[in-house]
Design a protein around this motif. Structure first.
Motif, mmCIF file in Angstrom:
data_model
loop_
_atom_site.group_PDB
_atom_site.id
_atom_site.type_symbol
_atom_site.label_atom_id
_atom_site.label_comp_id
_atom_site.label_asym_id
_atom_site.label_seq_id
_atom_site.Cartn_x
_atom_site.Cartn_y
_atom_site.Cartn_z
ATOM 1 N N VAL A 84 0.830 -1.201 0.000
ATOM 2 C CA VAL A 84 0.000 0.000 0.000
ATOM 3 C C VAL A 84 0.865 1.251 0.000
ATOM 4 N N ALA A 85 1.946 1.249 0.778
ATOM 5 C CA ALA A 85 2.807 2.433 0.832
ATOM 6 C C ALA A 85 3.370 2.757 -0.546
ATOM 7 N N SER A 86 3.930 1.753 -1.232
ATOM 8 C CA SER A 86 4.516 2.022 -2.547
ATOM 9 C C SER A 86 3.443 2.438 -3.548
ATOM 10 N N TRP A 87 2.269 1.809 -3.473
ATOM 11 C CA TRP A 87 1.160 2.193 -4.353
ATOM 12 C C TRP A 87 0.786 3.652 -4.117
ATOM 13 N N ASP A 88 0.609 4.016 -2.855
ATOM 14 C CA ASP A 88 0.188 5.374 -2.536
ATOM 15 C C ASP A 88 1.264 6.399 -2.871
ATOM 16 N N GLN A 89 2.521 6.032 -2.734
ATOM 17 C CA GLN A 89 3.589 6.957 -3.101
ATOM 18 C C GLN A 89 3.485 7.354 -4.576
ATOM 19 N N TYR A 90 3.268 6.376 -5.437
ATOM 20 C CA TYR A 90 3.132 6.681 -6.864
ATOM 21 C C TYR A 90 1.816 7.399 -7.151
ATOM 22 N N PHE A 91 0.746 6.988 -6.477
ATOM 23 C CA PHE A 91 -0.545 7.672 -6.616
ATOM 24 C C PHE A 91 -0.390 9.155 -6.285
ATOM 25 N N CYS A 92 0.283 9.442 -5.188
ATOM 26 C CA CYS A 92 0.510 10.832 -4.783
ATOM 27 C C CYS A 92 1.392 11.562 -5.795
ATOM 28 N N PHE A 93 2.454 10.902 -6.216
ATOM 29 C CA PHE A 93 3.405 11.524 -7.142
ATOM 30 C C PHE A 93 2.761 11.841 -8.484
ATOM 31 N N TYR A 94 2.040 10.883 -9.049
ATOM 32 C CA TYR A 94 1.435 11.086 -10.364
ATOM 33 C C TYR A 94 0.386 12.199 -10.352
ATOM 34 N N ASN A 95 -0.226 12.430 -9.200
ATOM 35 C CA ASN A 95 -1.214 13.503 -9.106
ATOM 36 C C ASN A 95 -0.602 14.842 -8.690
ATOM 37 N N GLY A 96 0.715 14.866 -8.478
ATOM 38 C CA GLY A 96 1.398 16.112 -8.143
ATOM 39 C C GLY A 96 1.290 16.512 -6.690
ATOM 40 N N TRP A 97 0.970 15.559 -5.817
ATOM 41 C CA TRP A 97 0.685 15.892 -4.422
ATOM 42 C C TRP A 97 1.887 15.745 -3.496
ATOM 43 N N LEU A 98 3.075 15.525 -4.064
ATOM 44 C CA LEU A 98 4.304 15.527 -3.272
ATOM 45 C C LEU A 98 5.110 16.798 -3.519
ATOM 46 N N SER A 99 4.505 17.748 -4.187
ATOM 47 C CA SER A 99 5.198 18.985 -4.539
ATOM 48 C C SER A 99 5.308 19.911 -3.333
ATOM 49 N N SER A 100 6.245 20.840 -3.411
ATOM 50 C CA SER A 100 6.405 21.842 -2.350
ATOM 51 C C SER A 100 5.144 22.685 -2.199
ATOM 52 N N GLU A 101 4.452 22.918 -3.305
ATOM 53 C CA GLU A 101 3.224 23.714 -3.260
ATOM 54 C C GLU A 101 2.171 23.060 -2.371
ATOM 55 N N ILE A 102 2.015 21.743 -2.484
ATOM 56 C CA ILE A 102 1.029 21.039 -1.663
ATOM 57 C C ILE A 102 1.518 20.921 -0.220
ATOM 58 N N LYS A 103 2.802 20.655 -0.031
ATOM 59 C CA LYS A 103 3.335 20.554 1.331
ATOM 60 C C LYS A 103 3.168 21.867 2.090
ATOM 61 N N ALA A 104 3.257 22.984 1.385
ATOM 62 C CA ALA A 104 3.106 24.289 2.028
ATOM 63 C C ALA A 104 1.693 24.515 2.546
ATOM 64 N N LEU A 105 0.744 23.709 2.083
ATOM 65 C CA LEU A 105 -0.656 23.869 2.490
ATOM 66 C C LEU A 105 -1.074 22.887 3.583
#
Length: 280
Positions: free
Chosen positions: A154-175
């Protein structure tokens, strides 16, 4: 995308139709699969530890509830949260027909008599997202998920899910700690053309979500979705979350990071703090 992990805790039974197989959840939820394509999903199911997040617990009304806990104390010290007691009105654990209802139909605006509601609340699945919205703190949801207690892969799946949707970016982390900002970012994402055409406002059902997740998930370390899987499941998150994917976005930003050699989880990421989350 955490919705489908509870299928990993099912047991198998046989329906009256000799050509069909029914998945029986330990408390009565069932899903009948009859096509050869659907039957091939069975080999991808994995059993969960009895204390896993993917095993339902009881909510304040004695109803089965999945992922409805508050964050552990070490992640939210001196924090007081209110848990909603008005969810589970269309529980997936009480009526299997709900699995085929379009997710967007569960969205209702707040009135003088009722709180705002949406799929996570009505289905009593990933219900801590509804609590996060009620408390105006998406970190409530992000911190309530203990990634290492989920099923293998699940962790590896979710990591790619997050990455492909752009949710590991600094912009999202800032929020991470900006409720209104994260909500608005999630709403804009859900209203994008790419997500609308994949069902963020349409007729996607729980069955659709589970089928998509199971077809790509082997329950093994290193599992990953395709980009199309990720966008489809993000659209489902929008439909379930009242028009914003902010809960899953906060979960991604808090839990994972990009490293030179791949992805990291929690303290594998430099500067991660259980209270503050990921550094920007």
């Amino acid at each position: 995308m955490l919705l489908a992990v509870f299928l990993s805790g099912v047991a198998l039974g046989v329906s009256e139709d000799p050509q069909a197989v029914t998945l029986l959840q330990q408390h009565g939820l069932h899903l009948t699969l009859s096509s050869q394509e659907d039957l091939s999903l069975l080999s991808k199911l994995r059993f969960m530890p009895h204390n896993s997040l993917a095993v339902p617990t009881l909510d304040a009304n004695g109803r089965l509830c999945l992922m409805c806990d508050l964050p552990p104390a070490e992640r939210a010290p001196n924090q007081s949260y209110v848990q909603r007691t008005d969810c589970g009105n269309h529980s997936v654990f009480e009526d299997a027909a709900i699995l085929q209802v379009p997710l967007s139909t569960f969205q209702q605006n707040a009135t003088e008599e009722h709180n705002q509601t949406f799929g996570w609340c009505e289905l009593n699945v990933q219900k801590s997202c509804a609590d996060a919205v009620y408390n105006k703190d998406y970190m409530l949801f992000a911190k309530s998920i203990l990634v290492h207690e989920l099923a293998p892969g699940v962790a590896s799946w979710d990591q790619y899910f997050c990455f492909y949707n752009g949710w590991l970016s600094s912009e999202i982390k800032a929020l991470q700690h900006d409720f209104q900002g994260m909500y608005a970012k999630g709403r804009d994402f859900c209203n994008s053309e790419d997500l609308i055409k994949r069902g963020s406002q349409g007729n996607t059902t729980v069955n659709d979500v589970m089928a998509r997740w199971l077809r790509g998930h082997q329950g093994l370390s290193g599992d990953r979705p395709t980009i199309e899987d990720s966008l489809f499941l993000a659209a489902a998150s929008c439909a379930l979350g009242g028009g914003s994917s902010a809960c899953d976005m906060a979960y991604c930003a808090y839990s994972f990071c990009l490293k030179d050699d791949g992805f990291g989880t929690y303290d594998e990421c430099q500067g991660w703090d259980p209270v503050k989350g990921m550094p920007i």
